[in-house]
Motif scaffolding. Structure first.
Motif, PDB file in Angstrom:
ATOM      1  N   LEU A 199      -4.178   3.021  -3.527  1.00  0.00           N
ATOM      2  CA  LEU A 199      -3.543   3.802  -2.553  1.00  0.00           C
ATOM      3  C   LEU A 199      -3.352   3.208  -1.145  1.00  0.00           C
ATOM      4  CD1 LEU A 199      -5.099   7.283  -3.231  1.00  0.00           C
ATOM      5  CD2 LEU A 199      -2.933   6.249  -4.191  1.00  0.00           C
ATOM      6  N   GLY A 200      -2.153   3.047  -0.513  1.00  0.00           N
ATOM      7  CA  GLY A 200      -2.310   2.305   0.795  1.00  0.00           C
ATOM      8  C   GLY A 200      -2.938   3.196   1.936  1.00  0.00           C
TER       9      GLY A 200
ATOM     10  N   MET B 261      -6.726   5.072   5.543  1.00  0.00           N
ATOM     11  CA  MET B 261      -7.777   4.011   4.953  1.00  0.00           C
ATOM     12  C   MET B 261      -7.202   3.616   3.456  1.00  0.00           C
ATOM     13  SD  MET B 261     -11.385   5.253   4.384  1.00  0.00           S
ATOM     14  CE  MET B 261     -11.703   6.112   5.814  1.00  0.00           C
ATOM     15  N   TRP B 262      -7.327   2.344   2.849  1.00  0.00           N
ATOM     16  CA  TRP B 262      -6.980   2.189   1.718  1.00  0.00           C
ATOM     17  C   TRP B 262      -7.940   2.836   0.678  1.00  0.00           C
ATOM     18  CZ3 TRP B 262     -10.772  -0.289  -1.108  1.00  0.00           C
ATOM     19  CH2 TRP B 262     -11.586  -1.158  -0.277  1.00  0.00           C
ATOM     20  N   ALA B 263      -7.410   3.198  -0.403  1.00  0.00           N
ATOM     21  CA  ALA B 263      -8.550   3.652  -1.538  1.00  0.00           C
ATOM     22  C   ALA B 263      -8.113   3.204  -2.872  1.00  0.00           C
ATOM     23  CB  ALA B 263      -8.226   5.206  -1.411  1.00  0.00           C
ATOM     24  N   VAL B 264      -8.965   3.032  -3.455  1.00  0.00           N
ATOM     25  CA  VAL B 264      -9.149   2.560  -5.137  1.00  0.00           C
ATOM     26  C   VAL B 264      -9.621   3.550  -5.903  1.00  0.00           C
ATOM     27  CG1 VAL B 264      -9.141   0.904  -6.564  1.00  0.00           C
ATOM     28  CG2 VAL B 264      -8.938   0.148  -4.289  1.00  0.00           C
ATOM     29  N   ILE B 265      -8.780   4.412  -6.915  1.00  0.00           N
ATOM     30  CA  ILE B 265      -9.455   5.242  -7.542  1.00  0.00           C
ATOM     31  C   ILE B 265      -9.555   4.850  -9.268  1.00  0.00           C
ATOM     32  CG2 ILE B 265      -9.257   7.588  -8.496  1.00  0.00           C
ATOM     33  CD1 ILE B 265      -7.522   8.057  -5.757  1.00  0.00           C
ATOM     34  N   GLY B 266     -10.651   5.136  -9.858  1.00  0.00           N
ATOM     35  CA  GLY B 266     -10.808   4.789 -11.166  1.00  0.00           C
ATOM     36  C   GLY B 266     -11.487   5.962 -11.973  1.00  0.00           C
TER      37      GLY B 266
END
Length: 178
Positions: free
Chosen positions: A122-123, A79-84
């Motif tokens: 991230l894709g 699955m897509w992901a977004v990291i901060g």
């Protein structure tokens, strides 16, 4: 000032707009513009853990706290992901399947160091490994386009980079302080 409830609602709204992670990335970029405010809201990282902030079939938001000098072997999310990053540093190595695809083998393709305030998208098919190179805890908000704990995922073991099913209990144990 960072407000956790508002952040969660903004992420949910962004997901309802469409399946892409771009809108969630913008929400997280706004939050990470002031990592000190995020740290104040979540607390300074003091113990390792995969701490769920919000979880649904469409969206998972985690406060991930990486133990000092922790290494997480290559894995996908499916699955897509977004990291901060709000405190510390997270070094990512990105991987791809080898050209011949034999035995589920992978090879490293690039690396990216993330520090407080940085955000990366991230894709769905991204494979990465993560290292906290610091002797202190690293805090990060990770947002996923699905149920992080229920997804069918893969990971690769350290020595031979052999592919196996991801085990959420093994992951939780890895994050826990020893």
């Amino acid at each position: 000032m960072f407000n956790l409830e508002t952040f969660v609602e903004d992420c949910k709204t962004a997901v309802r707009r469409g399946p892409s992670h771009g809108a969630v990335g913008e929400v997280l970029r706004r939050a990470m513009a002031d990592p000190t405010a995020v740290t104040a809201a979540l607390g300074a990282p003091r113990s390792g853990g995969l701490n769920a902030i919000y979880k649904s079939p469409e969206l998972t938001i985690l406060n991930m706290v990486w133990r000092p000098e922790m290494v997480l072997m290559p894995h996908d999310h499916n699955m897509w992901a977004v990291i901060g990053i709000y405190s510390g540093r997270e070094d990512n190595i990105f991987w791809r399947r080898t050209r011949d695809g034999a035995g589920g083998r992978i090879e490293a393709t690039e690396a990216k160091a993330l520090a407080a305030g940085d955000v990366v998208l991230l894709g769905r098919d991204t494979i990465h490994s993560v290292i906290n190179p610091l002797s202190k805890y690293t805090g990060a908000i990770h947002v996923y386009g699905g149920d992080f704990f229920e997804a069918e995922r893969l990971e690769w073991e350290a020595e031979g980079l052999t592919e196996r099913r991801w085990d959420p209990e093994r992951a939780k144990a890895l994050f826990a302080d020893r």
